[in-house]
Design a protein around this motif. Sequence first.
Motif, PDB file in Angstrom:
ATOM      1  N   CYS A 181       0.942  -1.038   0.209  1.00  0.00           N
ATOM      2  CA  CYS A 181      -0.235   0.485   0.223  1.00  0.00           C
ATOM      3  C   CYS A 181       0.795   1.655   0.080  1.00  0.00           C
ATOM      4  O   CYS A 181       2.132   1.325   0.819  1.00  0.00           O
ATOM      5  N   GLU A 195       0.300   6.670   1.627  1.00  0.00           N
ATOM      6  CA  GLU A 195      -1.463   7.622   2.032  1.00  0.00           C
ATOM      7  C   GLU A 195      -2.545   6.585   1.431  1.00  0.00           C
ATOM      8  O   GLU A 195      -3.213   7.103   2.993  1.00  0.00           O
ATOM      9  N   GLU A 196      -2.115   5.427   1.035  1.00  0.00           N
ATOM     10  CA  GLU A 196      -3.403   4.320   1.732  1.00  0.00           C
ATOM     11  C   GLU A 196      -3.628   4.065   2.994  1.00  0.00           C
ATOM     12  O   GLU A 196      -4.278   3.857   3.871  1.00  0.00           O
ATOM     13  N   SER A 217      -2.277   5.516   5.839  1.00  0.00           N
ATOM     14  CA  SER A 217      -2.125   6.517   6.455  1.00  0.00           C
ATOM     15  C   SER A 217      -4.242   5.949   6.470  1.00  0.00           C
ATOM     16  O   SER A 217      -4.288   6.377   7.902  1.00  0.00           O
ATOM     17  N   LYS A 218      -4.568   5.704   6.007  1.00  0.00           N
ATOM     18  CA  LYS A 218      -5.960   6.458   5.396  1.00  0.00           C
ATOM     19  C   LYS A 218      -6.448   5.195   6.089  1.00  0.00           C
ATOM     20  O   LYS A 218      -7.533   5.425   7.022  1.00  0.00           O
ATOM     21  N   GLN A 242      -5.785   5.915  10.150  1.00  0.00           N
ATOM     22  CA  GLN A 242      -6.243   6.651  10.619  1.00  0.00           C
ATOM     23  C   GLN A 242      -8.281   6.174  10.866  1.00  0.00           C
ATOM     24  O   GLN A 242      -9.154   6.265  11.239  1.00  0.00           O
ATOM     25  N   VAL A 243      -8.710   6.088   9.900  1.00  0.00           N
ATOM     26  CA  VAL A 243     -10.510   5.269   9.428  1.00  0.00           C
ATOM     27  C   VAL A 243     -10.475   4.615  10.353  1.00  0.00           C
ATOM     28  O   VAL A 243     -11.355   4.848  11.094  1.00  0.00           O
ATOM     29  N   ARG A 248      -0.549   9.244   9.180  1.00  0.00           N
ATOM     30  CA  ARG A 248       0.116   9.570   8.592  1.00  0.00           C
ATOM     31  C   ARG A 248       1.932   9.542   9.011  1.00  0.00           C
ATOM     32  O   ARG A 248       2.484   9.359   8.474  1.00  0.00           O
ATOM     33  N   GLU A 265      -8.874  -4.195   7.586  1.00  0.00           N
ATOM     34  CA  GLU A 265      -8.295  -3.789   5.999  1.00  0.00           C
ATOM     35  C   GLU A 265      -8.262  -4.968   4.762  1.00  0.00           C
ATOM     36  O   GLU A 265      -8.547  -5.410   3.934  1.00  0.00           O
TER      37      GLU A 265
END
Length: 303
Positions: free
Chosen positions: A142, A145-146, A148-149, A152-153, A161, A209
């Motif tokens: 990944c 950015e992926e 981090s998302k 975070q989510v 981040r 995920e």
Amino acid sequence: MICPTYHIPVLLRESVDGLLPTEDGIYVDVTFGGGGHSREIIRRLGKDGHLYSFDQDADAEANVPAGEGRLTFVRSNFRYLTNWMRYYGAVGKVDGILADLGVSSHHFDAEERGFSFRFDAPLDMRMNGRGGATAADVLNTCSEEELSKVLQVYGELKNARKMAAAIVRNRQRAPYGSIASLLEVIRPMLPREREKKEMAKVFQALRIEVNHEMDALEEMLKGAVKVLRPGGRLVVLTYHSLEDRMVKNFMKSGNIEGKVEQDFYGNRLVPMKTVGKMVVPDEREQAENPRSRSAKLRIAEKC
């Protein structure tokens, strides 16, 4: 025989009571696990009642009681609820659906599965060990950015981040394969006083995920509306804010965003109505079963 140590069911009486079981009813337990909830449902069924129990994990299948003709085990992800119920001719005929969304004690204790930071094992975390990307694959492929998302989510980590950047930077030196290789990178970024709680959030995010849990839950909820008969019950146990918010919104509005649609006359267009108040385990259950401490039970009825 159902293994009693595989998993201790949470809010057993309250959740099965919420189904309003009848002797000749048709029910679905979409999270069989150790079979605790399924066993209680079967206990209340008569000879003409039937239970369909889902689980994608091969380990869970070993807990299916032999010779129980009132139970059909479906080795599948519950996101395919509608397809399987259509196969069995039960769409629109199901009296109740039970979903216990928590990870079973067995998964955390089976160190080779990679669900717990208590052990050094391969970074796997797949509920269905027969295929799909592992947690190691996610960490190694990944983008920053992926990642981090995801953190975070799904983990609700404030330093997602920064953590994602460190993970990507360190995999250039050596790919991730073991739990120890991940902990070596993230541990310096975790507050000592909250280290275990923050680690749990990281592992929760990766597990969600890897198993596409939020997508599967949304599909199951939509499928529940299709397979339940009018008046049929949906009973769901949640364990973290993301899934609880999704379930709460869906039960109130028929969608995960929580937006209630109205017809020309202003009448609410909702497929379900909530039943009673949200239930949490009492102090005794929380003391006896620590896994239950974050549990919330919600019940809805198809209109």
